[in-house]
Enzyme design. Structure first.
Site, mmCIF file in Angstrom:
data_model
loop_
_atom_site.group_PDB
_atom_site.id
_atom_site.type_symbol
_atom_site.label_atom_id
_atom_site.label_comp_id
_atom_site.label_asym_id
_atom_site.label_seq_id
_atom_site.Cartn_x
_atom_site.Cartn_y
_atom_site.Cartn_z
ATOM 1 N N ASN A 10 0.870 -1.179 0.000
ATOM 2 C CA ASN A 10 0.000 0.000 0.000
ATOM 3 C C ASN A 10 0.905 1.226 0.000
ATOM 4 O O ASN A 10 1.464 1.594 1.036
ATOM 5 C CB ASN A 10 -0.898 -0.034 1.253
ATOM 6 N N TRP A 11 1.063 1.804 -1.177
ATOM 7 C CA TRP A 11 2.021 2.919 -1.294
ATOM 8 C C TRP A 11 1.505 4.224 -0.708
ATOM 9 O O TRP A 11 2.241 5.191 -0.587
ATOM 10 C CB TRP A 11 2.385 3.137 -2.776
ATOM 11 N N LYS A 12 0.222 4.278 -0.410
ATOM 12 C CA LYS A 12 -0.387 5.519 0.104
ATOM 13 C C LYS A 12 -0.094 6.675 -0.857
ATOM 14 O O LYS A 12 0.032 6.452 -2.048
ATOM 15 C CB LYS A 12 0.074 5.786 1.547
ATOM 16 N N GLU A 101 -6.940 5.209 7.507
ATOM 17 C CA GLU A 101 -6.712 6.625 7.170
ATOM 18 C C GLU A 101 -7.927 7.211 6.460
ATOM 19 O O GLU A 101 -8.250 8.383 6.615
ATOM 20 C CB GLU A 101 -5.434 6.756 6.318
ATOM 21 N N GLU A 168 -5.758 -4.453 10.525
ATOM 22 C CA GLU A 168 -4.715 -3.453 10.752
ATOM 23 C C GLU A 168 -5.010 -2.696 12.043
ATOM 24 O O GLU A 168 -5.797 -1.742 12.039
ATOM 25 C CB GLU A 168 -4.684 -2.452 9.587
ATOM 26 N N GLY A 174 2.227 2.502 10.697
ATOM 27 C CA GLY A 174 3.237 3.543 10.526
ATOM 28 C C GLY A 174 3.931 3.944 11.819
ATOM 29 O O GLY A 174 4.616 4.954 11.874
ATOM 30 N N GLY A 234 2.714 -1.049 4.319
ATOM 31 C CA GLY A 234 2.827 0.373 3.986
ATOM 32 C C GLY A 234 4.279 0.758 3.767
ATOM 33 O O GLY A 234 4.852 0.544 2.694
ATOM 34 N N GLY A 235 4.907 1.317 4.816
ATOM 35 C CA GLY A 235 6.263 1.847 4.705
ATOM 36 C C GLY A 235 7.250 0.918 4.003
ATOM 37 O O GLY A 235 7.978 1.341 3.097
HETATM 38 P P1 PGA Z 1 2.635 0.386 7.675
HETATM 39 O O1 PGA Z 1 1.209 0.655 6.974
HETATM 40 O O2 PGA Z 1 3.156 -0.923 7.145
HETATM 41 O O3 PGA Z 1 3.497 1.557 7.270
HETATM 42 O O4 PGA Z 1 2.404 0.331 9.144
HETATM 43 C C1 PGA Z 1 0.300 -0.380 6.760
HETATM 44 C C2 PGA Z 1 -0.967 0.174 6.155
HETATM 45 O O5 PGA Z 1 -1.395 1.262 6.546
HETATM 46 O O6 PGA Z 1 -1.577 -0.459 5.271
#
Ligand code: PGA
Length: 251
Positions: A10-12, A101, A168, A174, A234-235
C-alpha cells in the site's frame, strides 16, 4: 487445506508517476531474479496517477495491480472520484477499501464502505477490506466488538467470497509498533470465525492479511500463524528490497 498467501504493498500518497516507474522496475527485476513460494501472490497499490504506467510495466510480471480506493457509482457527477470501471479498464484487480486513514481523515462510514465493497465486487474487483481497533479501544477491551461491528456492517448481505480482509490495528500503522504474533493470531481467528459463519466452508479459505509495521524482520513469525495469510505493507513496500524480503518470508 493448503494455506495461500498474498502480500500487498500500500504505497499511500507516495510517488509521482516517474518515481513509481523506478520502484516498479526494481520490483520486477527482483521478482524475476528471486525465488518465491508457489503459495505466494504479490500485488502493489500505487496512487491513482501511477496506475497506468504501473499496468504497462507490470505486464507479463507476476505482480498484480491494486488501487487504494474507489467510489461506489459507475459514473456521474461525483467530482474528484474514481469509478470501478475506470479501474477495471486500467487492468486493476484489487482495491483497498476502508483503510483506517480513510475512516479517520476522510470520515468514511461503515455504510459507505459497505457500498464500496458491493460496487467493487459487481465490477469484479477484489476488495481488500481493512478493519482494526484504536489503542483506546484495545485497552478498554473492545477490540473484538469494534472489529466485529466493522465486518458485520461492511459485509451485510454479501454472498460473494471474492474478498480479502486486512486486520490493521490502528496503533500499529506507521508507528513501528507491531501486534505480537499471538495478538494478531487471536484477532485473525476471530475474523476467520465470522467469515465461516457468513460464507460457510469457503470462509476458511479466504485471505486474512495482517497490516501494521510488517517488516522483513517480523514478517516470518507473523506469517507462520495459522490464520495469517499475508500482509498489507505500507512503509516497507516503498523499498523494493524490503517488500521482496517480506514476500520471501513466505515458506
Ligand atoms: P505500515 O502501513 O506498514 O506503514 O504500518 C500499513 C498500512 O497502513 O496499510
Amino acid at each position: 487445506m493448503d494455506k495461500k498467501y498474498l502480500i500487498v504493498g500500500n504505497w499511500k500518497m507516495n510517488g509521482t508517476p516517474s518515481q513509481s516507474s523506478v520502484l516498479i522496475e526494481e520490483l520486477v527485476q527482483r521478482v524475476n531474479g528471486g525465488h518465491f513460494s508457489e503459495k505466494l501472490s504479490l500485488a502493489i497499490c500505487p496512487p491513482f496517477t501511477s496506475l497506468e504506467r504501473a499496468a504497462s510495466l507490470l505486464k507479463n510480471s507476476p505482480i498484480a495491480l491494486g488501487a487504494q480506493n474507489l467510489y461506489c457509482e459507475p459514473e456521474g457527477a461525483f467530482t474528484g472520484e474514481i469509478s470501478p470501471p475506470m479501474l477495471r479498464d486500467l487492468g486493476v484487480g484489487y482495491v483497498i477499501i476502508g483503510h483506517s486513514e480513510r475512516r479517520s481523515i476522510f470520515q468514511e462510514s461503515n455504510g459507505l464502505i459497505h457500498r464500496k465493497i458491493k460496487a467493487a465486487q459487481e465490477h469484479r474487483l477484489t476488495p481488500i477490506l481493512c478493519v482494526g481497533e484504536t489503542l483506546a479501544e484495545r485497552e478498554s477491551g473492545q477490540a473484538e466488538s469494534v472489529i466485529g461491528g466493522q465486518i458485520r456492517s461492511a459485509l451485510e448481505g454479501i454472498g460473494d467470497r471474492n474478498l480479502v480482509i486486512a486486520y490493521e490495528p490502528v496503533w500499529a500503522i506507521g508507528t513501528g509498533k507491531t501486534a505480537t504474533p499471538e495478538m494478531a493470531q487471536e484477532i485473525h481467528a476471530f475474523i476467520r470465525n465470522l467469515l465461516e459463519q457468513q460464507f460457510s466452508k469457503e470462509g476458511l479459505a479466504m485471505h486474512i492479511l495482517y497490516g501494521g509495521s510488517m517488516k522483513p524482520n517480523n514478517a516470518a513469525e507473523l506469517l507462520r500463524q495459522p490464520d495469517i495469510n499475508g500482509g498489507l505493507i505500507g512503509g516497507a513496500s516503498l523499498v523494493a528490497g524490503d517488500f521482496m524480503a517480506i514476500g520471501q518470508a513466505v515458506e
